[in-house]
Design an enzyme around this catalytic site. Structure first.
Site, PDB file in Angstrom:
ATOM      1  N   GLY A   1       2.843  -0.986   4.403  1.00  0.00           N
ATOM      2  CA  GLY A   1       2.872   0.435   4.070  1.00  0.00           C
ATOM      3  C   GLY A   1       4.302   0.885   3.824  1.00  0.00           C
ATOM      4  N   GLY A   2       4.898   1.517   4.830  1.00  0.00           N
ATOM      5  CA  GLY A   2       6.221   2.139   4.694  1.00  0.00           C
ATOM      6  C   GLY A   2       7.271   1.255   4.041  1.00  0.00           C
TER       7      GLY A   2
ATOM      8  N   HIS B   1      -9.627   1.072   4.882  1.00  0.00           N
ATOM      9  CA  HIS B   1      -8.355   1.272   5.575  1.00  0.00           C
ATOM     10  C   HIS B   1      -8.606   2.207   6.762  1.00  0.00           C
ATOM     11  CE1 HIS B   1      -4.300   2.532   6.501  1.00  0.00           C
ATOM     12  NE2 HIS B   1      -3.894   1.446   5.862  1.00  0.00           N
TER      13      HIS B   1
ATOM     14  N   SER C   1       3.335  -1.970  10.466  1.00  0.00           N
ATOM     15  CA  SER C   1       4.791  -2.002  10.690  1.00  0.00           C
ATOM     16  C   SER C   1       5.421  -3.355  10.348  1.00  0.00           C
ATOM     17  CB  SER C   1       5.130  -1.587  12.125  1.00  0.00           C
ATOM     18  OG  SER C   1       4.691  -0.255  12.363  1.00  0.00           O
TER      19      SER C   1
ATOM     20  N   ASN D   1       0.871  -1.168   0.000  1.00  0.00           N
ATOM     21  CA  ASN D   1       0.000   0.000   0.000  1.00  0.00           C
ATOM     22  C   ASN D   1       0.914   1.225   0.000  1.00  0.00           C
ATOM     23  OD1 ASN D   1      -1.770   2.056   0.447  1.00  0.00           O
ATOM     24  ND2 ASN D   1      -2.486   1.351   2.448  1.00  0.00           N
ATOM     25  N   TRP D   2       1.078   1.806  -1.177  1.00  0.00           N
ATOM     26  CA  TRP D   2       1.997   2.955  -1.286  1.00  0.00           C
ATOM     27  C   TRP D   2       1.418   4.204  -0.633  1.00  0.00           C
ATOM     28  CZ3 TRP D   2       4.090   2.842  -7.095  1.00  0.00           C
ATOM     29  CH2 TRP D   2       4.896   1.710  -7.264  1.00  0.00           C
ATOM     30  N   LYS D   3       0.135   4.173  -0.295  1.00  0.00           N
ATOM     31  CA  LYS D   3      -0.542   5.349   0.265  1.00  0.00           C
ATOM     32  C   LYS D   3      -0.293   6.549  -0.668  1.00  0.00           C
ATOM     33  CE  LYS D   3      -0.369   3.218   4.765  1.00  0.00           C
ATOM     34  NZ  LYS D   3      -0.319   3.334   6.218  1.00  0.00           N
TER      35      LYS D   3
ATOM     36  N   GLU E   1      -5.432  -4.905  10.583  1.00  0.00           N
ATOM     37  CA  GLU E   1      -4.435  -3.859  10.780  1.00  0.00           C
ATOM     38  C   GLU E   1      -4.751  -3.104  12.072  1.00  0.00           C
ATOM     39  OE1 GLU E   1      -2.399  -2.638   6.894  1.00  0.00           O
ATOM     40  OE2 GLU E   1      -4.188  -1.422   7.025  1.00  0.00           O
TER      41      GLU E   1
ATOM     42  N   GLY F   1       2.361   2.447  10.919  1.00  0.00           N
ATOM     43  CA  GLY F   1       3.303   3.558  10.791  1.00  0.00           C
ATOM     44  C   GLY F   1       3.981   3.952  12.095  1.00  0.00           C
TER      45      GLY F   1
ATOM     46  N   GLU G   1      -7.065   4.633   7.840  1.00  0.00           N
ATOM     47  CA  GLU G   1      -6.886   6.063   7.523  1.00  0.00           C
ATOM     48  C   GLU G   1      -8.140   6.628   6.848  1.00  0.00           C
ATOM     49  OE1 GLU G   1      -3.157   5.528   5.491  1.00  0.00           O
ATOM     50  OE2 GLU G   1      -2.225   5.044   7.418  1.00  0.00           O
TER      51      GLU G   1
HETATM   52  P1  13P Z   1       2.915   0.526   7.798  1.00  0.00           P
HETATM   53  O1  13P Z   1       3.454  -0.739   7.222  1.00  0.00           O
HETATM   54  O2  13P Z   1       3.633   1.749   7.320  1.00  0.00           O
HETATM   55  O3  13P Z   1       2.773   0.451   9.280  1.00  0.00           O
HETATM   56  O4  13P Z   1       1.429   0.706   7.219  1.00  0.00           O
HETATM   57  C1  13P Z   1       0.540  -0.368   7.287  1.00  0.00           C
HETATM   58  C2  13P Z   1      -0.644  -0.052   6.493  1.00  0.00           C
HETATM   59  O5  13P Z   1      -1.411   0.832   6.826  1.00  0.00           O
HETATM   60  C3  13P Z   1      -0.862  -0.821   5.258  1.00  0.00           C
HETATM   61  O6  13P Z   1      -2.121  -0.592   4.743  1.00  0.00           O
END
Ligand code: 13P
Length: 247
Positions: free
Chosen positions: A229-230, A95, A208, A9-11, A167, A173, A97
């Site tokens: 994510g990251g 998600h 994470s 997930n590149w966000k 999640e 994050g 977010e």
């Molecule tokens: P991180 O891996 O940056 O914690 O993000 C997880 C995430 O929200 C994937 O959708």
């Protein structure tokens, strides 16, 4: 038998040049490894077609969000059909977010989930509790409520051709990962909630996930992969996570 799925997930990160470079590096990294996991890239909307050109084989394209509507006067929204047109096979829905920053309720998330399924896209339904909810002992209640919003729509075979991502909000994050045992407990609970379909539905862990914790997470019987994510923005690290899903 469930295959492993590792989703990026590149966000809202990167530029077109960054996306091209990351894709090229991923391509090289995956080609020179022996990864058997399915790999999914979910870039921002404007880069869907760019990533779509690179997918094939074990690599698939997904989107990060969609509209609950099929078409119409909904400025700024993107429909399931449009995502399919760009080559997407998957779409993330709900998600945390989107739920917390954009006020998406479980009911709206369920409508998006239904829109994805009706179009033939595979929804990745994100569920998970906040730190406050975990500390209050409400983790399973929160997850059950998020799943129930989908069941309440009374879709035929609601969990077929779908993916769930657990999640925990406090792990996203933050560098804090759920322990493998904490994650496994919730994954087992989710699988039970899905009924018969639960035996084949892939349930991913997100929060994470890094190269150094992926192996122990993937060793849990109910963890079928990850939503990253990251770490998905670094080719080498992401390839290591994908390969950890083999072991
Ligand atoms: P991180 O891996 O940056 O914690 O993000 C997880 C995430 O929200 C994937 O959708």
């Amino acid at each position: 038998m469930r295959t492993s799925l590792v989703a990026a997930n590149w966000k809202m990160h990167g530029t077109q040049a960054f996306a091209r470079q990351l894709l090229a590096d991923l391509d090289k990294g995956l080609a020179s490894s022996n990864c058997s996991a399915q790999v999914l890239i979910c870039p921002p909307f404007p880069y869907l077609s760019l990533v779509g050109e690179a997918v094939g084989g074990n690599l698939a394209l997904g989107a990060q969000n969609l509209s609950e509507h099929a078409s119409g006067a909904y400025t700024g929204e993107v429909s399931a059909e449009m995502l399919l047109d760009c080559g997407a096979r998957y779409v993330i829905v709900g998600h945390s977010e989107r739920r917390s920053l954009y006020g998406e309720s479980s009911q709206l998330v369920a409508e998006k989930y239904a829109a994805a399924k009706q179009s033939g896209l595979i929804p990745i339904l994100c569920v998970g509790e906040s730190l406050e909810q975990r500390e209050a002992g409400k983790t399973l209640d929160v997850v059950a409520e998020q799943l129930a919003a989908v069941t309440e729509l009374a879709l035929a075979n609601p969990w077929q051709d779908a993916v769930i991502a657990y999640e925990p909000v406090w792990a996203i994050g933050t560098g804090k990962t759920a322990t493998p045992e904490q994650a496994q407990d919730v994954h087992r609970f989710i699988r039970e909630q899905l009924g018969e379909a639960g035996a084949v539905t892939q349930i991913l862990y997100g929060g994470s996930v890094k190269a150094n914790n992926a192996v122990e997470l993937f060793a849990q019987p109910d963890i079928d992969g990850a939503l990253v994510g990251g770490a998905s923005l670094k080719a080498e690290e992401f390839v290591s996570i994908c390969c950890a899903a083999n072991e």
